[in-house]
Design an enzyme around this catalytic site. Structure first.
Site, PDB file in Angstrom:
ATOM      1  N   GLY A   1       0.830  -1.207   0.000  1.00  0.00           N
ATOM      2  CA  GLY A   1       0.000   0.000   0.000  1.00  0.00           C
ATOM      3  C   GLY A   1       0.864   1.256   0.000  1.00  0.00           C
ATOM      4  O   GLY A   1       0.607   2.208  -0.746  1.00  0.00           O
TER       5      GLY A   1
ATOM      6  N   ARG B   1      -6.010   1.688   9.427  1.00  0.00           N
ATOM      7  CA  ARG B   1      -6.841   1.541  10.625  1.00  0.00           C
ATOM      8  C   ARG B   1      -6.094   2.003  11.877  1.00  0.00           C
ATOM      9  O   ARG B   1      -6.664   2.585  12.778  1.00  0.00           O
ATOM     10  CB  ARG B   1      -7.222   0.062  10.738  1.00  0.00           C
ATOM     11  CG  ARG B   1      -8.474  -0.229  11.497  1.00  0.00           C
ATOM     12  CD  ARG B   1      -8.712  -1.700  11.493  1.00  0.00           C
ATOM     13  NE  ARG B   1      -7.412  -2.402  11.627  1.00  0.00           N
ATOM     14  CZ  ARG B   1      -7.266  -3.687  11.855  1.00  0.00           C
ATOM     15  NH1 ARG B   1      -8.315  -4.452  11.934  1.00  0.00           N
ATOM     16  NH2 ARG B   1      -6.089  -4.243  11.971  1.00  0.00           N
TER      17      ARG B   1
ATOM     18  N   VAL C   1      -5.480  -4.232   1.609  1.00  0.00           N
ATOM     19  CA  VAL C   1      -5.498  -4.876   2.927  1.00  0.00           C
ATOM     20  C   VAL C   1      -5.445  -6.388   2.727  1.00  0.00           C
ATOM     21  O   VAL C   1      -5.657  -6.885   1.627  1.00  0.00           O
ATOM     22  CB  VAL C   1      -6.760  -4.471   3.738  1.00  0.00           C
ATOM     23  CG1 VAL C   1      -6.778  -2.976   3.994  1.00  0.00           C
ATOM     24  CG2 VAL C   1      -8.043  -4.895   3.030  1.00  0.00           C
TER      25      VAL C   1
ATOM     26  N   ALA D   1      -6.194 -10.094   2.254  1.00  0.00           N
ATOM     27  CA  ALA D   1      -7.388 -10.748   1.699  1.00  0.00           C
ATOM     28  C   ALA D   1      -8.167 -11.457   2.800  1.00  0.00           C
ATOM     29  O   ALA D   1      -7.585 -11.935   3.773  1.00  0.00           O
ATOM     30  CB  ALA D   1      -6.959 -11.746   0.630  1.00  0.00           C
TER      31      ALA D   1
ATOM     32  N   HIS E   1      -1.990 -16.211 -13.121  1.00  0.00           N
ATOM     33  CA  HIS E   1      -0.603 -15.704 -13.164  1.00  0.00           C
ATOM     34  C   HIS E   1       0.235 -16.423 -12.097  1.00  0.00           C
ATOM     35  O   HIS E   1       1.330 -16.919 -12.359  1.00  0.00           O
ATOM     36  CB  HIS E   1      -0.631 -14.188 -12.923  1.00  0.00           C
ATOM     37  CG  HIS E   1       0.700 -13.589 -12.589  1.00  0.00           C
ATOM     38  ND1 HIS E   1       1.303 -13.741 -11.353  1.00  0.00           N
ATOM     39  CD2 HIS E   1       1.563 -12.838 -13.330  1.00  0.00           C
ATOM     40  CE1 HIS E   1       2.477 -13.119 -11.351  1.00  0.00           C
ATOM     41  NE2 HIS E   1       2.645 -12.559 -12.541  1.00  0.00           N
ATOM     42  N   ASN E   2      -0.298 -16.482 -10.886  1.00  0.00           N
ATOM     43  CA  ASN E   2       0.462 -17.107  -9.796  1.00  0.00           C
ATOM     44  C   ASN E   2       0.652 -18.606 -10.017  1.00  0.00           C
ATOM     45  O   ASN E   2       1.686 -19.159  -9.657  1.00  0.00           O
ATOM     46  CB  ASN E   2      -0.242 -16.861  -8.453  1.00  0.00           C
ATOM     47  CG  ASN E   2       0.018 -15.457  -7.941  1.00  0.00           C
ATOM     48  OD1 ASN E   2       0.429 -14.581  -8.699  1.00  0.00           O
ATOM     49  ND2 ASN E   2      -0.233 -15.223  -6.671  1.00  0.00           N
TER      50      ASN E   2
ATOM     51  N   GLU F   1       3.428 -18.937 -12.269  1.00  0.00           N
ATOM     52  CA  GLU F   1       4.617 -18.622 -11.449  1.00  0.00           C
ATOM     53  C   GLU F   1       5.071 -19.858 -10.646  1.00  0.00           C
ATOM     54  O   GLU F   1       6.254 -20.177 -10.597  1.00  0.00           O
ATOM     55  CB  GLU F   1       4.224 -17.470 -10.522  1.00  0.00           C
ATOM     56  CG  GLU F   1       5.213 -17.047  -9.476  1.00  0.00           C
ATOM     57  CD  GLU F   1       4.595 -15.932  -8.597  1.00  0.00           C
ATOM     58  OE1 GLU F   1       4.173 -14.895  -9.134  1.00  0.00           O
ATOM     59  OE2 GLU F   1       4.537 -16.110  -7.363  1.00  0.00           O
TER      60      GLU F   1
ATOM     61  N   LYS G   1       0.752 -19.253  -0.175  1.00  0.00           N
ATOM     62  CA  LYS G   1      -0.302 -18.473   0.473  1.00  0.00           C
ATOM     63  C   LYS G   1      -1.696 -18.824  -0.043  1.00  0.00           C
ATOM     64  O   LYS G   1      -2.673 -18.364   0.506  1.00  0.00           O
ATOM     65  CB  LYS G   1      -0.035 -16.987   0.309  1.00  0.00           C
ATOM     66  CG  LYS G   1       1.165 -16.536   1.149  1.00  0.00           C
ATOM     67  CD  LYS G   1       1.154 -15.053   1.458  1.00  0.00           C
ATOM     68  CE  LYS G   1       1.289 -14.218   0.226  1.00  0.00           C
ATOM     69  NZ  LYS G   1       2.652 -14.237  -0.333  1.00  0.00           N
TER      70      LYS G   1
ATOM     71  N   ARG H   1     -16.136 -48.330 -15.798  1.00  0.00           N
ATOM     72  CA  ARG H   1     -17.189 -47.605 -15.076  1.00  0.00           C
ATOM     73  C   ARG H   1     -18.552 -48.227 -15.375  1.00  0.00           C
ATOM     74  O   ARG H   1     -19.416 -48.349 -14.512  1.00  0.00           O
ATOM     75  CB  ARG H   1     -17.203 -46.128 -15.488  1.00  0.00           C
ATOM     76  CG  ARG H   1     -15.996 -45.328 -15.003  1.00  0.00           C
ATOM     77  CD  ARG H   1     -16.048 -43.890 -15.496  1.00  0.00           C
ATOM     78  NE  ARG H   1     -17.102 -43.127 -14.877  1.00  0.00           N
ATOM     79  CZ  ARG H   1     -18.155 -42.621 -15.520  1.00  0.00           C
ATOM     80  NH1 ARG H   1     -18.262 -42.792 -16.834  1.00  0.00           N
ATOM     81  NH2 ARG H   1     -19.062 -41.957 -14.880  1.00  0.00           N
TER      82      ARG H   1
HETATM   83  C1  3PG Z   1       2.170 -13.477  -4.081  1.00  0.00           C
HETATM   84  O1  3PG Z   1       1.178 -13.221  -4.768  1.00  0.00           O
HETATM   85  O2  3PG Z   1       2.403 -12.948  -2.996  1.00  0.00           O
HETATM   86  C2  3PG Z   1       3.175 -14.422  -4.610  1.00  0.00           C
HETATM   87  O3  3PG Z   1       3.391 -14.160  -5.953  1.00  0.00           O
HETATM   88  C3  3PG Z   1       2.786 -15.870  -4.412  1.00  0.00           C
HETATM   89  O4  3PG Z   1       2.835 -16.152  -3.107  1.00  0.00           O
HETATM   90  P1  3PG Z   1       3.054 -17.659  -2.530  1.00  0.00           P
HETATM   91  O5  3PG Z   1       4.221 -18.268  -3.237  1.00  0.00           O
HETATM   92  O6  3PG Z   1       3.339 -17.426  -1.064  1.00  0.00           O
HETATM   93  O7  3PG Z   1       1.778 -18.415  -2.737  1.00  0.00           O
END
Ligand code: 3PG
Length: 466
Positions: free
Chosen positions: A13, A32, A72, A74, A184-185, A188, A258, A442
């Site tokens: 932020g 806050r 803030v 999530a 995206h993540n 990653e 995360k 099945r």
């Molecule tokens: C984030 O968005 O903070 C990171 O790109 C991914 O976080 P993580 O590897 O802790 O899930």
């Protein structure tokens, strides 16, 4: 009067506020905890930042239509802030959540604010602390009307794509911004998994961290150029200030997460999208954190891992080629998931535009996004791997990719990232998979029925007769 309000003065932020103020925006900042706001203002005062000490003061200090950015944590905190600030907002104002919220939460929040006329946007922001300050990639989801208001500030503070255009765009309605960030993540996660596996193979071949760093550096000067390779080369060179030696050797091999990678894998299961590697990359982090069990198990098989039957030069070249093929498969799985989500949720997500705004500022920025964007612009929506140029590329990688993977597997090195991307590539290009036998089984035990290759309809066989 200020032009943008920013709520939440954690590091992201604060950096976004500074980025905005450097671009000439007047920013009203609020946290806050009053002391956090005061500390920020006294540290950086005089640069277009104005403090506010209550949600209504934020609203009072902004011009209409108000733009409020929430940075803030999530979850519940987002709902709390919305509840505290929305009574002071008016129809036409834009309230945006720039954190890593789950797209379903964003959909719910947008739906509940809709009757008030407040435009609620879920905005994916990638680039970490540095990106927030110098220019992130910004994926805006929500009502397209809100994008008209957000477009200028978001474009001004964002990174630049290869053609110099801002890495900020509207990517679809309601939860689309957070969904695109989630994908995206997930990409990653896979690319980091692949880089980690390359490092593992090199270590098994007795390359030093410095040598591996040089190799990553070299790859980063070629076709696989990407931010993640660039920082991998740097990380491997970092010395440990506490006890000497290379820092990477001192870091516990237990990867955390995360949640966004897991959410992407869940979404694959929900939408029936076969992005194997998304599940594998998240689950391999879980495997790494099974540290105690792995310690016990590996003590039962000491000296289990052999040296792969690869020359050093051969390993370097083959892994480089394998990495470039596998990386393409990681992005292919991401765009395939986005295509499915856009159809499922009725979003007007422009996939080529996503490939453009990922070219700068974000963690998965990579040269290959230029080729991916071109493939998407020429209509490769079923899969970017079907684009003739990308397909040729994949075929070129094949031999080395398979060779290095099989040599490493023979040596008992685990390669979930490389094997899953290869399985994805092979399954996608296989016209007839053995799923016919699964269907027969099945039907045998559960009368689940099957369809036939030679006639329309649904069939069931009384298998007891055969
Ligand atoms: C984030 O968005 O903070 C990171 O790109 C991914 O976080 P993580 O590897 O802790 O899930």
């Amino acid at each position: 009067m200020a032009s943008v309000g920013l709520v939440g003065l954690g590091v992201m932020g604060r950096n976004l506020a500074l980025n905005l103020s450097r671009r000439g925006y007047k920013v009203v900042v609020y946290n806050r905890t009053k002391e956090v706001t005061d500390r920020f203002i006294s540290g950086y005062g005089g640069s277009g930042l104005t403090p506010a000490y209550s949600p209504d003061e934020v609203a009072r200090k902004l011009d209409a239509p108000r733009i409020i950015l929430l940075m803030v944590t999530a979850g519940k905190a987002v709902d709390d802030v919305i509840r505290s600030i929305s009574p002071y907002l008016s129809s036409g104002d834009v309230l945006s959540d720039l954190g890593n919220s789950h797209f379903r939460d964003t959909q719910r929040r947008e739906f509940s604010l809709d009757p008030s006329g407040i435009h609620y946007c879920g905005v994916g922001v990638s680039g970490g602390e540095e990106g927030a300050l110098r220019g992130p990639s910004i994926m805006v989801g929500g009502p397209s009307k809100a994008w008209e208001i957000l477009k200028k500030p978001m474009s001004d503070i964002s990174a630049r794509a290869f053609d110099g255009t801002p890495c900020a765009s509207w990517v679809g309605e309601d939860g689309a911004g957070h969904y695109v960030k989630m994908v995206h993540n997930a990409i990653e996660y896979v690319v980091m998994e692949l880089i980690g596996e390359c490092y593992g193979v090199f270590k098994a071949l007795d390359f030093s961290n410095g040598e591996i760093s040089d190799i990553f550096q070299l790859w980063n000067e070629g076709r696989s150029k990407s931010y993640l390779l660039e920082i991998s080369a740097k990380v491997l060179r970092r010395k440990d200030e506490l006890s000497g030696g290379d820092l990477v050797d001192k870091i516990l091999d237990s990867a955390e997460q995360k949640g966004t990678g897991k959410w992407a894998a869940e979404s694959c299961l929900e939408l029936g999208v076969p992005a194997f590697s998304f599940a594998v990359a998240a689950l391999d982090r879980s495997m790494s954190s099974f540290k105690l069990v792995r310690e016990k198990a590996s003590s039962l098989e000491p000296n289990r891992v052999n040296k792969p039957n690869l020359g050093r030069r051969e390993a370097q070249e083959a892994l480089g080629t394998a990495f470039s093929g596998a990386q393409l498969c990681a992005y292919a799985q991401g765009f395939s998931l986005l295509e499915a989500a856009r159809n499922e949720y009725g979003w007007h997500t422009d996939l080529a535009e996503v490939a453009r705004i990922w070219q700068g500022g974000c963690i998965i920025r990579a040269d290959l996004l230029k080729q991916i964007r071109e493939a998407l612009l020429s209509g490769a929506h079923d899969s970017i791997l079907l684009d003739p140029d990308i397909h040729r590329e994949i075929v070129k990688c094949d031999k080395a990719w398979r060779n290095v993977v099989s040599r490493a597997l023979e040596a008992r090195i685990p390669l979930p990232g490389f094997t899953s991307t290869l399985a994805y590539r092979d399954s996608l290009f296989t016209e007839r998979l053995p799923a016919n036998l699964i269907q027969a089984l099945r039907d045998y035990f559960g009368a689940h029925t099957y369809r036939r290759v030679d006639r329309e309809g649904v069939f069931h066989t009384d298998w007891s007769g055969g």
